[in-house]
Design a protein around this motif. Structure first.
Motif, PDB file in Angstrom:
ATOM      1  N   LEU A   1      37.697 -33.819 -19.391  1.00  0.00           N
ATOM      2  CA  LEU A   1      38.613 -33.523 -20.483  1.00  0.00           C
ATOM      3  C   LEU A   1      38.024 -33.858 -21.842  1.00  0.00           C
ATOM      4  CD1 LEU A   1      41.737 -35.301 -18.916  1.00  0.00           C
ATOM      5  CD2 LEU A   1      41.000 -32.936 -18.563  1.00  0.00           C
ATOM      6  N   TYR A   2      36.936 -34.597 -21.843  1.00  0.00           N
ATOM      7  CA  TYR A   2      36.423 -35.209 -23.060  1.00  0.00           C
ATOM      8  C   TYR A   2      36.146 -34.190 -24.161  1.00  0.00           C
ATOM      9  CZ  TYR A   2      33.540 -38.220 -26.013  1.00  0.00           C
ATOM     10  OH  TYR A   2      33.019 -38.913 -27.075  1.00  0.00           O
ATOM     11  N   ASP A   3      35.424 -33.132 -23.842  1.00  0.00           N
ATOM     12  CA  ASP A   3      35.026 -32.183 -24.879  1.00  0.00           C
ATOM     13  C   ASP A   3      36.217 -31.478 -25.508  1.00  0.00           C
ATOM     14  OD1 ASP A   3      32.325 -32.696 -24.912  1.00  0.00           O
ATOM     15  OD2 ASP A   3      31.852 -31.200 -23.391  1.00  0.00           O
ATOM     16  N   GLU A   4      37.203 -31.147 -24.693  1.00  0.00           N
ATOM     17  CA  GLU A   4      38.379 -30.487 -25.264  1.00  0.00           C
ATOM     18  C   GLU A   4      39.121 -31.422 -26.209  1.00  0.00           C
ATOM     19  OE1 GLU A   4      42.432 -28.064 -23.928  1.00  0.00           O
ATOM     20  OE2 GLU A   4      40.844 -28.467 -22.468  1.00  0.00           O
ATOM     21  N   LEU A   5      39.253 -32.676 -25.826  1.00  0.00           N
ATOM     22  CA  LEU A   5      39.967 -33.619 -26.677  1.00  0.00           C
ATOM     23  C   LEU A   5      39.158 -34.024 -27.899  1.00  0.00           C
ATOM     24  CD1 LEU A   5      41.474 -35.857 -23.865  1.00  0.00           C
ATOM     25  CD2 LEU A   5      42.674 -34.149 -25.234  1.00  0.00           C
ATOM     26  N   MET A   6      37.839 -33.860 -27.839  1.00  0.00           N
ATOM     27  CA  MET A   6      36.966 -34.231 -28.952  1.00  0.00           C
ATOM     28  C   MET A   6      36.474 -33.011 -29.727  1.00  0.00           C
ATOM     29  SD  MET A   6      36.448 -37.572 -29.223  1.00  0.00           S
ATOM     30  CE  MET A   6      34.791 -37.822 -29.872  1.00  0.00           C
ATOM     31  N   GLU A   7      37.161 -31.906 -29.603  1.00  0.00           N
ATOM     32  CA  GLU A   7      36.675 -30.674 -30.217  1.00  0.00           C
ATOM     33  C   GLU A   7      36.597 -30.749 -31.733  1.00  0.00           C
ATOM     34  OE1 GLU A   7      39.343 -27.638 -28.945  1.00  0.00           O
ATOM     35  OE2 GLU A   7      41.106 -28.525 -29.918  1.00  0.00           O
ATOM     36  N   ASP A   8      37.367 -31.642 -32.351  1.00  0.00           N
ATOM     37  CA  ASP A   8      37.331 -31.788 -33.806  1.00  0.00           C
ATOM     38  C   ASP A   8      36.494 -32.983 -34.259  1.00  0.00           C
ATOM     39  OD1 ASP A   8      39.026 -29.575 -34.236  1.00  0.00           O
ATOM     40  OD2 ASP A   8      40.807 -30.813 -33.879  1.00  0.00           O
ATOM     41  N   ALA A   9      35.759 -33.590 -33.352  1.00  0.00           N
ATOM     42  CA  ALA A   9      34.942 -34.747 -33.711  1.00  0.00           C
ATOM     43  C   ALA A   9      33.857 -34.332 -34.716  1.00  0.00           C
ATOM     44  CB  ALA A   9      34.295 -35.346 -32.469  1.00  0.00           C
ATOM     45  N   PRO A  10      33.532 -35.195 -35.658  1.00  0.00           N
ATOM     46  CA  PRO A  10      32.582 -34.824 -36.728  1.00  0.00           C
ATOM     47  C   PRO A  10      31.126 -34.967 -36.295  1.00  0.00           C
ATOM     48  CG  PRO A  10      33.406 -37.041 -37.106  1.00  0.00           C
ATOM     49  CD  PRO A  10      34.137 -36.527 -35.891  1.00  0.00           C
ATOM     50  N   TYR A  11      30.732 -34.249 -35.254  1.00  0.00           N
ATOM     51  CA  TYR A  11      29.360 -34.375 -34.758  1.00  0.00           C
ATOM     52  C   TYR A  11      28.332 -34.031 -35.832  1.00  0.00           C
ATOM     53  CZ  TYR A  11      31.409 -34.643 -30.062  1.00  0.00           C
ATOM     54  OH  TYR A  11      32.116 -35.030 -28.950  1.00  0.00           O
ATOM     55  N   ASP A  12      28.593 -32.987 -36.597  1.00  0.00           N
ATOM     56  CA  ASP A  12      27.625 -32.587 -37.614  1.00  0.00           C
ATOM     57  C   ASP A  12      27.482 -33.660 -38.695  1.00  0.00           C
ATOM     58  OD1 ASP A  12      27.073 -30.209 -36.328  1.00  0.00           O
ATOM     59  OD2 ASP A  12      28.558 -29.062 -37.461  1.00  0.00           O
ATOM     60  N   GLU A  13      28.547 -34.405 -38.958  1.00  0.00           N
ATOM     61  CA  GLU A  13      28.442 -35.483 -39.939  1.00  0.00           C
ATOM     62  C   GLU A  13      27.561 -36.608 -39.421  1.00  0.00           C
ATOM     63  OE1 GLU A  13      31.919 -36.674 -42.311  1.00  0.00           O
ATOM     64  OE2 GLU A  13      33.048 -35.172 -41.173  1.00  0.00           O
TER      65      GLU A  13
ATOM     66  N   ILE B   1      25.042 -36.185 -37.415  1.00  0.00           N
ATOM     67  CA  ILE B   1      23.676 -35.662 -37.531  1.00  0.00           C
ATOM     68  C   ILE B   1      23.199 -35.737 -38.976  1.00  0.00           C
ATOM     69  CG2 ILE B   1      22.215 -33.630 -37.273  1.00  0.00           C
ATOM     70  CD1 ILE B   1      22.968 -34.889 -34.614  1.00  0.00           C
ATOM     71  N   GLN B   2      24.028 -35.306 -39.909  1.00  0.00           N
ATOM     72  CA  GLN B   2      23.640 -35.329 -41.320  1.00  0.00           C
ATOM     73  C   GLN B   2      23.357 -36.753 -41.786  1.00  0.00           C
ATOM     74  OE1 GLN B   2      26.905 -33.319 -43.253  1.00  0.00           O
ATOM     75  NE2 GLN B   2      26.456 -31.381 -42.243  1.00  0.00           N
ATOM     76  N   PHE B   3      24.205 -37.696 -41.368  1.00  0.00           N
ATOM     77  CA  PHE B   3      23.994 -39.086 -41.734  1.00  0.00           C
ATOM     78  C   PHE B   3      22.643 -39.565 -41.193  1.00  0.00           C
ATOM     79  CE2 PHE B   3      24.105 -43.611 -40.978  1.00  0.00           C
ATOM     80  CZ  PHE B   3      24.657 -44.116 -42.139  1.00  0.00           C
ATOM     81  N   ALA B   4      22.404 -39.330 -39.907  1.00  0.00           N
ATOM     82  CA  ALA B   4      21.164 -39.797 -39.295  1.00  0.00           C
ATOM     83  C   ALA B   4      19.946 -39.158 -39.940  1.00  0.00           C
ATOM     84  CB  ALA B   4      21.185 -39.498 -37.794  1.00  0.00           C
ATOM     85  N   MET B   5      19.973 -37.855 -40.146  1.00  0.00           N
ATOM     86  CA  MET B   5      18.809 -37.169 -40.685  1.00  0.00           C
ATOM     87  C   MET B   5      18.495 -37.613 -42.114  1.00  0.00           C
ATOM     88  SD  MET B   5      17.558 -35.539 -38.208  1.00  0.00           S
ATOM     89  CE  MET B   5      16.230 -34.895 -39.237  1.00  0.00           C
ATOM     90  N   PHE B   6      19.516 -37.963 -42.880  1.00  0.00           N
ATOM     91  CA  PHE B   6      19.284 -38.443 -44.241  1.00  0.00           C
ATOM     92  C   PHE B   6      18.356 -39.658 -44.219  1.00  0.00           C
ATOM     93  CE2 PHE B   6      20.231 -41.226 -47.818  1.00  0.00           C
ATOM     94  CZ  PHE B   6      20.199 -40.363 -48.896  1.00  0.00           C
ATOM     95  N   PHE B   7      18.620 -40.599 -43.327  1.00  0.00           N
ATOM     96  CA  PHE B   7      17.834 -41.826 -43.292  1.00  0.00           C
ATOM     97  C   PHE B   7      16.551 -41.660 -42.482  1.00  0.00           C
ATOM     98  CE2 PHE B   7      22.079 -43.371 -44.387  1.00  0.00           C
ATOM     99  CZ  PHE B   7      21.759 -44.084 -45.535  1.00  0.00           C
ATOM    100  N   ILE B   8      16.574 -40.795 -41.468  1.00  0.00           N
ATOM    101  CA  ILE B   8      15.341 -40.513 -40.734  1.00  0.00           C
ATOM    102  C   ILE B   8      14.309 -39.893 -41.678  1.00  0.00           C
ATOM    103  CG2 ILE B   8      14.339 -39.045 -38.946  1.00  0.00           C
ATOM    104  CD1 ILE B   8      16.960 -39.505 -37.350  1.00  0.00           C
ATOM    105  N   ASP B   9      14.741 -38.919 -42.461  1.00  0.00           N
ATOM    106  CA  ASP B   9      13.822 -38.284 -43.408  1.00  0.00           C
ATOM    107  C   ASP B   9      13.328 -39.268 -44.463  1.00  0.00           C
ATOM    108  OD1 ASP B   9      14.009 -35.852 -42.114  1.00  0.00           O
ATOM    109  OD2 ASP B   9      15.595 -35.080 -43.421  1.00  0.00           O
ATOM    110  N   ARG B  10      14.155 -40.243 -44.780  1.00  0.00           N
ATOM    111  CA  ARG B  10      13.820 -41.197 -45.840  1.00  0.00           C
ATOM    112  C   ARG B  10      12.929 -42.339 -45.352  1.00  0.00           C
ATOM    113  NH1 ARG B  10      18.411 -44.317 -49.528  1.00  0.00           N
ATOM    114  NH2 ARG B  10      16.960 -45.389 -50.957  1.00  0.00           N
ATOM    115  N   PHE B  11      13.178 -42.829 -44.143  1.00  0.00           N
ATOM    116  CA  PHE B  11      12.533 -44.062 -43.707  1.00  0.00           C
ATOM    117  C   PHE B  11      11.630 -43.950 -42.485  1.00  0.00           C
ATOM    118  CE2 PHE B  11      16.463 -45.921 -45.735  1.00  0.00           C
ATOM    119  CZ  PHE B  11      15.801 -46.536 -46.801  1.00  0.00           C
ATOM    120  N   ALA B  12      11.806 -42.941 -41.653  1.00  0.00           N
ATOM    121  CA  ALA B  12      11.078 -42.906 -40.382  1.00  0.00           C
ATOM    122  C   ALA B  12       9.590 -42.668 -40.603  1.00  0.00           C
ATOM    123  CB  ALA B  12      11.647 -41.826 -39.476  1.00  0.00           C
ATOM    124  N   GLU B  13       8.782 -43.521 -39.970  1.00  0.00           N
ATOM    125  CA  GLU B  13       7.337 -43.342 -40.028  1.00  0.00           C
ATOM    126  C   GLU B  13       6.894 -42.241 -39.076  1.00  0.00           C
ATOM    127  OE1 GLU B  13       5.606 -47.156 -39.279  1.00  0.00           O
ATOM    128  OE2 GLU B  13       6.742 -48.138 -40.887  1.00  0.00           O
TER     129      GLU B  13
END
Length: 249
Positions: A11-23, A25-37
């Motif tokens: 049932l998880y995916d149906e109940l989480m269909e509005d979860a901010p997954y893209d947010e 990803i955007q949060f993680a990529m901002f800092f990965i691009d900034r700090f990751a060696e």
């Protein structure tokens, strides 16, 4: 210890269909691009049904998704479909994680770490995660704030009625500080028009930021920043979800 989602997995995916997954990803990529060696390999800790793992793969990472629930991982593998083999799925408890290699990036989002209710287990998890990262590797995670757990979740009841799924969700104050026990009952409409009942029980706990800082420090992790509610620039103590950006030292 983290609990395994059982009947809830279907049932998880149906109940989480509005979860901010893209947010996430955007949060993680901002800092990965900034700090990751290095940006080649990524381990998704508590990957669930793979929504974030699949998105990180699309960003070009070689991804390992780890979850305790075999049911969740089965759904993740099904989603991977024709791209099977690009993501490695591993059934393990992150408190006892054993990884055959080290990773450039580690992420644990969607309040996964709130399922670790023993403070010593949380410290152990931070150390284990540090151990599976490369030197200078990044670890990004989120946790519910104490305010959110105590003021919004504790002793509240939630529910929803949909055409095929209905649920009632009791959040009771737990045994320890900033802990909630979730008692969920689902009614799912079957092919014959009848409803099948599923029950799930989960416990979540959050911790003072001071304790999280101490636990991270003891795991040889340097905190690069603490943020709230998906902001990449600010932190508010009144926030619902806190984000930590750390680097192995």
């Amino acid at each position: 210890m983290m609990e395994s989602y059982q009947s809830f997995a279907m049932l998880y995916d149906e109940l989480m269909e509005d979860a901010p997954y893209d947010e996430w990803i955007q949060f993680a990529m901002f800092f990965i691009d900034r700090f990751a060696e290095n940006k080649r390999t990524l381990i998704d800790l508590g990957c669930g049904t793979g929504e974030l793992s699949l998105r990180f793969r699309e960003k070009g990472f070689q991804v390992t998704g780890v979850d305790l629930s075999a049911e969740m991982l089965a759904i993740a593998r099904e989603k991977e479909g024709n791209h099977a083999g690009n993501i490695t799925w591993v059934q393990q408890d992150l408190v006892k994680l054993e990884a055959p290699e080290k990773y450039d990036i580690g992420v644990s989002f969607c309040d996964v770490l709130n399922y670790i209710i023993n403070p010593e287990d949380l410290k152990a998890a931070f150390q284990i995660i540090s151990n599976v990262l490369t030197e200078g590797g990044l670890f990004l995670f989120d946790m519910h704030s104490e305010k959110y757990v105590n003021d919004f979740l504790a002793n509240q009841t939630f529910g929803e009625v949909r055409e095929d799924i209905s649920y009632i969700w009791f959040c009771d104050e737990g045994e320890y500080d900033s802990t909630v026990e979730h008692a969920l009952t689902f009614f799912v409409k079957t092919d014959n028009g009848q409803y099948e009942r599923f029950d799930e029980h989960h416990i979540q706990r959050t911790y003072p930021i001071s304790f999280i800082k101490e636990a991270l420090s003891s795991s040889h992790s340097r905190i690069l920043g603490i943020y709230s509610d998906f902001s990449t620039a600010t932190f508010h103590e009144e926030g619902d979800r806190f984000f930590f950006v750390c680097q192995k030292i």
